[in-house]
Motif scaffolding. Structure first.
Motif, mmCIF file in Angstrom:
data_model
loop_
_atom_site.group_PDB
_atom_site.id
_atom_site.type_symbol
_atom_site.label_atom_id
_atom_site.label_comp_id
_atom_site.label_asym_id
_atom_site.label_seq_id
_atom_site.Cartn_x
_atom_site.Cartn_y
_atom_site.Cartn_z
ATOM 1 N N GLN A 133 0.821 -1.209 0.000
ATOM 2 C CA GLN A 133 0.000 0.000 0.000
ATOM 3 C C GLN A 133 0.857 1.263 0.000
ATOM 4 O O GLN A 133 0.427 2.287 -0.529
ATOM 5 C CB GLN A 133 -0.934 0.020 1.207
ATOM 6 C CG GLN A 133 -2.006 -1.039 1.201
ATOM 7 C CD GLN A 133 -2.890 -1.009 -0.028
ATOM 8 O OE1 GLN A 133 -2.884 -1.942 -0.810
ATOM 9 N NE2 GLN A 133 -3.644 0.035 -0.201
ATOM 10 N N ILE A 134 2.046 1.201 0.555
ATOM 11 C CA ILE A 134 2.901 2.393 0.629
ATOM 12 C C ILE A 134 3.303 2.872 -0.764
ATOM 13 O O ILE A 134 3.089 4.046 -1.089
ATOM 14 C CB ILE A 134 4.127 2.146 1.538
ATOM 15 C CG1 ILE A 134 3.655 1.905 2.973
ATOM 16 C CG2 ILE A 134 5.108 3.315 1.468
ATOM 17 C CD1 ILE A 134 4.710 1.366 3.898
ATOM 18 N N PRO A 135 3.869 2.025 -1.630
ATOM 19 C CA PRO A 135 4.211 2.529 -2.960
ATOM 20 C C PRO A 135 2.980 2.919 -3.784
ATOM 21 O O PRO A 135 3.049 3.846 -4.594
ATOM 22 C CB PRO A 135 4.994 1.394 -3.619
ATOM 23 C CG PRO A 135 4.786 0.196 -2.782
ATOM 24 C CD PRO A 135 4.385 0.665 -1.413
ATOM 25 N N LEU A 136 1.847 2.242 -3.574
ATOM 26 C CA LEU A 136 0.632 2.637 -4.285
ATOM 27 C C LEU A 136 0.215 4.045 -3.868
ATOM 28 O O LEU A 136 -0.125 4.887 -4.702
ATOM 29 C CB LEU A 136 -0.499 1.646 -4.011
ATOM 30 C CG LEU A 136 -0.351 0.255 -4.609
ATOM 31 C CD1 LEU A 136 -1.478 -0.649 -4.125
ATOM 32 C CD2 LEU A 136 -0.318 0.315 -6.120
ATOM 33 N N PHE A 137 0.230 4.301 -2.578
ATOM 34 C CA PHE A 137 -0.101 5.613 -2.028
ATOM 35 C C PHE A 137 0.838 6.685 -2.585
ATOM 36 O O PHE A 137 0.392 7.733 -3.063
ATOM 37 C CB PHE A 137 -0.022 5.532 -0.495
ATOM 38 C CG PHE A 137 -0.289 6.823 0.213
ATOM 39 C CD1 PHE A 137 -1.592 7.239 0.447
ATOM 40 C CD2 PHE A 137 0.753 7.608 0.663
ATOM 41 C CE1 PHE A 137 -1.844 8.434 1.114
ATOM 42 C CE2 PHE A 137 0.512 8.792 1.334
ATOM 43 C CZ PHE A 137 -0.788 9.209 1.562
ATOM 44 N N LEU A 138 2.139 6.406 -2.545
ATOM 45 C CA LEU A 138 3.135 7.366 -3.042
ATOM 46 C C LEU A 138 3.011 7.582 -4.547
ATOM 47 O O LEU A 138 3.205 8.696 -5.042
ATOM 48 C CB LEU A 138 4.549 6.906 -2.666
ATOM 49 C CG LEU A 138 4.839 6.871 -1.166
ATOM 50 C CD1 LEU A 138 6.220 6.257 -0.909
ATOM 51 C CD2 LEU A 138 4.731 8.257 -0.550
#
Length: 121
Positions: A106-111
């Motif tokens: 979820q972190i790279p998707l969010f970024l």
């Protein structure tokens, strides 16, 4: 950010949004029980949200708002990923790995969504 990255984000959002309608059962299973209403309602609502974000990101005039909404959506569905990891903790190792790998994803998707929003300015 290049046009390919934006197109890829649109494709991901649209594909996952459509999948919520084509095959809703796996999504139903990871809806946190603390949410009011039935899991299928939340599955469909999140599918609509993903499709709406995809449409907004695809259009240059709404790209920034759509990408910010997508970032918010990626953050909002994180509790479902946590529920999946908890529920799958006794499954065979390959399935546990999938469930646990979703958490940091979820972190790279969010970024990524935030970067598309910044580049849309």
């Amino acid at each position: 950010m290049n046009a390919a990255s934006t197109r890829n984000l649109v494709t991901l959002l649209a594909g996952m949004g459509a999948l919520h309608f084509a095959a809703p059962r796996p999504f139903d299973r990871i809806v946190p029980q603390s949410l009011p209403g039935g899991p299928r309602t939340w599955t469909y609502l999140s599918g609509v949200a993903e499709l709406a974000c995809a449409a907004a990101v695809a259009a240059p005039g709404t790209r920034k708002l759509g990408a910010l909404a997508a970032a918010g959506l990626f953050a909002a569905v994180f509790p479902a990923n946590i529920k999946m990891a908890i529920d799958w903790r006794t499954r065979p190792a390959p399935l546990r790995t999938v469930a646990y790998a979703r958490l940091p994803l979820q972190i790279p998707l969010f970024l990524w969504a935030l970067k598309v929003a910044r580049d849309a300015e």
